[in-house]
Design a protein around this motif. Structure first.
Motif, PDB file in Angstrom:
ATOM      1  N   SER A  73     -21.485 -57.618 -15.849  1.00 19.35           N
ATOM      2  CA  SER A  73     -20.183 -57.761 -15.188  1.00 19.35           C
ATOM      3  C   SER A  73     -19.202 -56.700 -15.669  1.00 19.35           C
ATOM      4  O   SER A  73     -18.405 -56.181 -14.880  1.00 19.35           O
ATOM      5  CB  SER A  73     -19.613 -59.160 -15.438  1.00 19.35           C
ATOM      6  OG  SER A  73     -20.421 -60.143 -14.843  1.00 19.35           O
ATOM      7  N   VAL A  74     -19.230 -56.378 -16.963  1.00 15.12           N
ATOM      8  CA  VAL A  74     -18.384 -55.301 -17.492  1.00 15.12           C
ATOM      9  C   VAL A  74     -18.705 -53.995 -16.767  1.00 15.12           C
ATOM     10  O   VAL A  74     -17.806 -53.275 -16.326  1.00 15.12           O
ATOM     11  CB  VAL A  74     -18.576 -55.135 -19.019  1.00 15.12           C
ATOM     12  CG1 VAL A  74     -17.948 -53.839 -19.515  1.00 15.12           C
ATOM     13  CG2 VAL A  74     -18.007 -56.321 -19.777  1.00 15.12           C
ATOM     14  N   THR A  75     -19.985 -53.691 -16.636  1.00 10.73           N
ATOM     15  CA  THR A  75     -20.408 -52.457 -15.960  1.00 10.73           C
ATOM     16  C   THR A  75     -19.895 -52.423 -14.528  1.00 10.73           C
ATOM     17  O   THR A  75     -19.333 -51.411 -14.091  1.00 10.73           O
ATOM     18  CB  THR A  75     -21.947 -52.343 -15.974  1.00 10.73           C
ATOM     19  OG1 THR A  75     -22.413 -52.459 -17.318  1.00 10.73           O
ATOM     20  CG2 THR A  75     -22.399 -51.018 -15.394  1.00 10.73           C
ATOM     21  N   GLU A  76     -20.068 -53.508 -13.801  1.00  8.85           N
ATOM     22  CA  GLU A  76     -19.586 -53.581 -12.420  1.00  8.85           C
ATOM     23  C   GLU A  76     -18.074 -53.409 -12.363  1.00  8.85           C
ATOM     24  O   GLU A  76     -17.551 -52.688 -11.504  1.00  8.85           O
ATOM     25  CB  GLU A  76     -19.971 -54.927 -11.796  1.00  8.85           C
ATOM     26  CG  GLU A  76     -21.447 -55.082 -11.537  1.00  8.85           C
ATOM     27  CD  GLU A  76     -21.810 -56.490 -11.085  1.00  8.85           C
ATOM     28  OE1 GLU A  76     -20.913 -57.249 -10.669  1.00  8.85           O
ATOM     29  OE2 GLU A  76     -23.009 -56.821 -11.162  1.00  8.85           O
ATOM     30  N   TRP A  77     -17.354 -54.080 -13.265  1.00  8.86           N
ATOM     31  CA  TRP A  77     -15.890 -54.005 -13.280  1.00  8.86           C
ATOM     32  C   TRP A  77     -15.412 -52.583 -13.563  1.00  8.86           C
ATOM     33  O   TRP A  77     -14.495 -52.095 -12.911  1.00  8.86           O
ATOM     34  CB  TRP A  77     -15.325 -54.985 -14.308  1.00  8.86           C
ATOM     35  CG  TRP A  77     -13.842 -55.031 -14.327  1.00  8.86           C
ATOM     36  CD1 TRP A  77     -13.025 -55.723 -13.471  1.00  8.86           C
ATOM     37  CD2 TRP A  77     -12.969 -54.362 -15.249  1.00  8.86           C
ATOM     38  NE1 TRP A  77     -11.710 -55.522 -13.809  1.00  8.86           N
ATOM     39  CE2 TRP A  77     -11.651 -54.691 -14.897  1.00  8.86           C
ATOM     40  CE3 TRP A  77     -13.180 -53.528 -16.337  1.00  8.86           C
ATOM     41  CZ2 TRP A  77     -10.546 -54.210 -15.592  1.00  8.86           C
ATOM     42  CZ3 TRP A  77     -12.080 -53.048 -17.027  1.00  8.86           C
ATOM     43  CH2 TRP A  77     -10.780 -53.384 -16.657  1.00  8.86           C
ATOM     44  N   LEU A  78     -16.030 -51.909 -14.532  1.00 11.08           N
ATOM     45  CA  LEU A  78     -15.642 -50.530 -14.840  1.00 11.08           C
ATOM     46  C   LEU A  78     -15.828 -49.634 -13.617  1.00 11.08           C
ATOM     47  O   LEU A  78     -14.944 -48.822 -13.292  1.00 11.08           O
ATOM     48  CB  LEU A  78     -16.459 -49.988 -16.015  1.00 11.08           C
ATOM     49  CG  LEU A  78     -16.158 -50.588 -17.382  1.00 11.08           C
ATOM     50  CD1 LEU A  78     -17.165 -50.094 -18.420  1.00 11.08           C
ATOM     51  CD2 LEU A  78     -14.735 -50.284 -17.827  1.00 11.08           C
ATOM     52  N   ASN A  79     -16.931 -49.781 -12.916  1.00 12.12           N
ATOM     53  CA  ASN A  79     -17.160 -48.980 -11.714  1.00 12.12           C
ATOM     54  C   ASN A  79     -16.175 -49.330 -10.605  1.00 12.12           C
ATOM     55  O   ASN A  79     -15.698 -48.443  -9.890  1.00 12.12           O
ATOM     56  CB  ASN A  79     -18.607 -49.117 -11.249  1.00 12.12           C
ATOM     57  CG  ASN A  79     -19.547 -48.332 -12.138  1.00 12.12           C
ATOM     58  OD1 ASN A  79     -19.349 -47.138 -12.371  1.00 12.12           O
ATOM     59  ND2 ASN A  79     -20.561 -48.993 -12.659  1.00 12.12           N
ATOM     60  N   GLU A  80     -15.833 -50.606 -10.467  1.00 13.23           N
ATOM     61  CA  GLU A  80     -14.816 -51.009  -9.489  1.00 13.23           C
ATOM     62  C   GLU A  80     -13.470 -50.372  -9.827  1.00 13.23           C
ATOM     63  O   GLU A  80     -12.761 -49.887  -8.937  1.00 13.23           O
ATOM     64  CB  GLU A  80     -14.671 -52.527  -9.466  1.00 13.23           C
ATOM     65  CG  GLU A  80     -15.813 -53.247  -8.808  1.00 13.23           C
ATOM     66  CD  GLU A  80     -15.754 -54.757  -9.012  1.00 13.23           C
ATOM     67  OE1 GLU A  80     -14.758 -55.271  -9.571  1.00 13.23           O
ATOM     68  OE2 GLU A  80     -16.722 -55.436  -8.610  1.00 13.23           O
ATOM     69  N   GLN A  81     -13.114 -50.397 -11.107  1.00 14.82           N
ATOM     70  CA  GLN A  81     -11.843 -49.794 -11.529  1.00 14.82           C
ATOM     71  C   GLN A  81     -11.832 -48.302 -11.213  1.00 14.82           C
ATOM     72  O   GLN A  81     -10.835 -47.769 -10.740  1.00 14.82           O
ATOM     73  CB  GLN A  81     -11.605 -50.020 -13.028  1.00 14.82           C
ATOM     74  CG  GLN A  81     -11.371 -51.458 -13.406  1.00 14.82           C
ATOM     75  CD  GLN A  81     -10.184 -52.049 -12.692  1.00 14.82           C
ATOM     76  OE1 GLN A  81      -9.065 -51.548 -12.762  1.00 14.82           O
ATOM     77  NE2 GLN A  81     -10.421 -53.140 -11.973  1.00 14.82           N
TER      78      GLN A  81
END
Length: 90
Positions: A73-81
């Motif tokens: 989820s951290v990885t996905e969130w960083l890419n979304e940001q």
């Protein structure tokens, strides 16, 4: 794109904070809380300055569960940001 492998093993965060950058966006992942209620906190901010040299109002953070799923989820969130704004223009 930031990959899950770029963020190191989950146990790393018990000892250190992890910082990185991706095309104008700096990020930091760290452990928060007390055992057994650990959380992962991810923060992003614009380059060029380090975390401590950047004003808090320029940072965006989110907390995630301390688990393999949480790291995904951290990885996905960083890419979304990253995808939400033009970091290189700042």
């Amino acid at each position: 794109m930031i990959r899950r492998e770029d963020l190191l093993a989950l146990d790393f965060y018990k000892r250190e904070k992890f910082t990185g950058s991706f095309k104008g966006m700096r990020y930091r992942v760290e452990l928060q809380g007390e055992k057994p209620d650990f959380k992962l906190k991810a923060t992003v901010w614009p380059e060029p300055y380090a975390y401590d040299a950047t004003e808090d109002d320029e940072k965006t953070s989110e907390e995630f569960e301390y688990s393999k799923d949480g790291m995904n989820s951290v990885t996905e969130w960083l890419n979304e940001q990253y995808n939400q704004r033009d970091w290189r223009a700042e």
